[in-house]
Write an enzyme that holds these catalytic residues in place. Structure first.
Site, short mmCIF file in Angstrom:
data_model
loop_
_atom_site.label_atom_id
_atom_site.label_comp_id
_atom_site.label_asym_id
_atom_site.label_seq_id
_atom_site.Cartn_x
_atom_site.Cartn_y
_atom_site.Cartn_z
N GLU A 1 -4.93 -6.74 2.44
CA GLU A 1 -3.86 -7.34 2.93
C GLU A 1 -3.61 -8.94 2.64
OE1 GLU A 1 -5.05 -5.11 4.69
OE2 GLU A 1 -3.41 -3.41 4.85
N ASP B 1 1.07 -3.87 13.15
CA ASP B 1 -0.22 -4.00 13.78
C ASP B 1 -1.11 -4.73 13.08
OD1 ASP B 1 0.22 -1.65 16.21
OD2 ASP B 1 1.41 -1.41 14.31
N GLU C 1 0.85 -1.28 -0.07
CA GLU C 1 -0.10 -0.08 -0.05
C GLU C 1 0.85 1.18 -0.07
OE1 GLU C 1 -1.87 -0.95 3.56
OE2 GLU C 1 -3.12 -2.72 2.58
N HIS D 1 -1.11 1.21 16.46
CA HIS D 1 -0.24 1.52 15.46
C HIS D 1 1.06 1.71 16.03
CE1 HIS D 1 -3.88 2.78 13.15
NE2 HIS D 1 -3.22 2.86 11.99
#
Lengths: 344, 351
Positions: free
Chosen positions: A70, A95, A39, A139
């Protein structure tokens, strides 16, 4: 005793992210089967600078922006690897492994074994880890211990620019799936507090750091600090501070969790007799326990003092700056642990 | 060509199944032979599986330990799809993989040895019946619902990059079509016009739950339309209809027009796994009359493409081939327990 294989020659000062890109550039030029997928890795250049400039150099056929899917694109990497390509697939944040974990641990990591060694998956899964900049609980995790716990994938965690290049080169050339975890705090990003060690000399040309070999980042005689990634930098800072008190700290940078260089751990602890493990991942059931067990499984008598662990306590990473720094393994906690084991 | 330029400009609606053209008689008999071989194989595994399970059915005991998912009734899918493939094409199957492996030409001896947990097996006894990997035929399977789809994208990606017209066939059950991996894969394959044929085996049952209780649409072909790719649904488990639809889908992929989806309403004649008493099923009465192989045999008999003697010969040859594979497996050595941790990693790096 650095065992980095470096050819004599020139070097440049690079940030860790640029060193990573240097490795990718050289390997993509060397091997047309290498491509990068993920990405925002194209025109953006990777959210953490992992692919800056690669699109301009290699074009959209080899530096490929994916949908936010993903499971699909990591699985795509697996299938391409099975058919002889060498994909480097980026999972933007470690994460996010939860949204695609099946592809990682049930497919990428198991196909070689389930096929009795007949099918290889020469793939790199690159992912950013770590906190310290108030990005919150979803994150900021490291999670390298999770990858390392699940069998079938190598796990490398570079702490500095030269290793970032050398380990990426080794990972791409490895016939196994390799998870390459880069801490955002070591990348030398312009928009994040810079660690001075995130820019350093990086050898030009081919530079391969063998996977599975730890590095003595600082030799010392009084206590061994076993650590990895950004915590290496913190440990080196603490070692410099303690040196003024006459305390001589050895810092061992693991560089690789799978395989784990247990010999290097045992060798260092044999010399110093004291062990502190510093790990930004969660403490329980993780890397820090594994390092301590490496010593106690061999010979608890190697330790003149109980081992100490400085890890993230078993709590999600908090958002507020003060709370986050309270749980991360930073200088103050590392220094306390080192001084503590020296009391015995 | 950039990926964008390869996007398939296909209409975003389900394609109506075309009336199949009359098939070449040789193809028809071959389809029958393939289905018979698949069934013979499953019957042999069934027998081996239930041998030595002990007085109380201990799932971990016997020649073939562990769970066993057999595909009797679903042979039309395997035969009809794989008839269009060569061993250079990839097939990614589900946890119920044998019929697809047989039809795709996976070596029967080594597959059986794997199912028997032998060192001579495809995975040297490390994989088992849900994890069959055969690089010679690019065959693989996944024990996880829908998660076999994404790797198929990668195989198709590699085929496309190598400039060949090879295709990847990715198979799931209808229950898997509610998983995220299914939808992500359709989107990405459509976006990049990857040469993939998505096949959905709708056997009505996700273990014990009916399709109507798990799936919001009556046909996954309409879901294909949501991703702008052709979708067809075959309603009657008819091997010739599957053959025709798969032929269109494979040709579509080989010609660079990207993925499509074929759903077949098929039939799980036996339990979800061996040992499944199927108390939840209300569609078992007269199921023997829905057996697609005996039905198709009658079609070929009526068309004078088979006589009973030829059909018996086909069955006998299939049994012989399967018996040979079972003998091979039975006589093969078990893996040495001291090697249980081998093959986690490739031994030699290529650098």
């Amino acid at each position: 005793m650095s065992i980095t294989e470096t050819r004599p020659g020139t070097s440049r000062r690079l940030t860790t992210s640029k060193a990573m890109v240097a490795a990718l550039t050289e390997e993509m030029e060397r091997d047309p089967s290498v491509f990068y997928l993920g990405e925002d890795v194209g025109a953006y250049g990777g959210i953490f600078g992992s692919t800056t400039g690669l699109l301009e150099r290699f074009g959209p056929e080899r530096v490929i922006d994916t949908p936010i899917s993903e499971t699909a694109f990591i699985g795509l990497g697996i299938g391409a690897a099975v058919e002889g390509m060498r994909p480097v697939v980026e999972l933007m944040f470690a994460d996010f492994l939860g949204v695609c974990l099946d592809q990682i641990y049930n497919h990428m990591a198991k196909i070689h074994f389930e096929s009795g060694g007949h099918v290889r998956v020469p793939m790199v899964l690159a992912t950013a880890a770590g906190g310290g900049y108030s990005d919150g609980a979803q994150h900021s995790q490291c999670l390298w211990g999770t990858f390392a716990h699940l069998p079938g994938m190598k796990v490398v965690v570079p702490s500095n620019p030269a290793d970032a290049k050398g380990l990426m080169t080794a990972a791409i050339r490895d016939d196994n799936p390799v998870v390459y975890v880069f801490h955002k705090g070591v990348m030398g990003l312009p928009w994040m507090a810079k660690n001075p060690r995130s820019t350093d000399e990086v050898p030009d040309g081919e530079h391969v750091v063998p996977i599975g070999k730890a590095r003595i980042a600082r030799a010392g005689t009084d206590v061994t600090v076993v650590t990895l990634s950004l915590s290496v930098h913190h440990a080196l800072d603490v070692a410099d501070t303690l040196a003024t008190d006459g305390i001589d700290v050895e810092v061992l940078d693991l560089r690789s969790l799978v395989p784990l260089d247990r010999e290097a751990i045992l060798g260092s602890v044999s010399r110093t007799g004291r062990l502190v493990v510093v790990d930004e991942d969660y403490q329980s059931f993780g890397v820090s326990g594994e390092v301590v067990a490496t010593v106690t499984d061999q010979d608890p008598g190697l330790l003149r003092a109980p081992a100490r662990r400085v890890a993230t306590p078993d709590v999600p990473i908090p958002y507020a700056h003060g709370l986050e720094y309270a749980v991360l393994p930073r200088h103050d906690r590392i220094e306390r642990a080192v001084r503590d084991v020296l009391q015995w | 060509m950039s990926i964008d330029a390869r996007r398939a400009g296909v209409p975003a609606q389900a394609r109506e199944p075309a009336r199949p053209a009359p098939l070449d008689p040789e193809v028809r008999v071959e389809l029958f032979e393939t289905m018979v071989l698949c069934r013979s194989y499953e019957e042999a595994i069934l027998a081996a599986y239930h041998a030595d399970k002990g007085p109380g059915f201990d799932i971990g005991k016997g020649l073939v330990p562990g769970e066993m998912h057999l595909s009797a009734g679903q042979e039309p899918v395997a035969a009809g799809v794989c008839a269009h493939l060569t061993v250079d094409d990839a097939v990614t199957a589900t946890h119920r993989p044998h019929h697809l492996a047989v039809a795709h030409g996976v070596d029967l001896r080594r597959m059986t040895a794997e199912i028997f947990g032998r060192e001579t097996g495809l995975g040297r006894g490390r994989g088992g019946h849900m994890h069959l990997f055969d690089p010679a035929t690019h065959f693989s399977c996944s024990g996880i619902i829908a998660e076999g789809y994404p790797p198929a994208l990668g195989q198709a990606f590699a085929f496309l990059r190598s400039g060949t017209d090879r295709v990847a066939v990715a198979v799931t059950g209808e229950g898997a079509a509610n998983q995220g991996a299914f939808h992500e894969s359709l989107n990405l394959a459509a976006l990049w016009a990857l040469p993939v044929v998505f096949v959905v085996e709708d056997n009505d049952w996700g273990i014990s739950v009916r399709r109507s209780a798990s799936t919001s649409v009556s046909s996954n072909a309409v879901r294909a339309a949501a991703y702008g790719i052709p979708g067809e649904r075959i309603e009657d488990n008819d091997v010739e209809a599957v053959y025709a639809a798969a032929g269109r889908a494979v040709a579509h992929a080989r010609s660079g027009r990207g993925p499509s989806l074929v759903e077949v309403r098929t039939l799980r004649m036996w339990g979800h796994f061996e040992g499944d008493a199927q108390g939840y099923r209300d569609d078992l009465d007269g199921i023997e009359h829905r057996d697609p192989i005996t039905r198709y045999e009658q079609v070929l008999l009526d068309a004078d493409l088979l006589d009973t003697e030829t059909a018996a010969g086909i069955r006998e040859r299939a049994r012989e081939r399967v018996a040979d594979a079972v003998d091979f497996a039975r006589e093969s050595p078990l893996p040495d327990p001291s090697t249980a941790t081998d093959y986690v990693f490739a031994e030699e790096a290529s650098s």
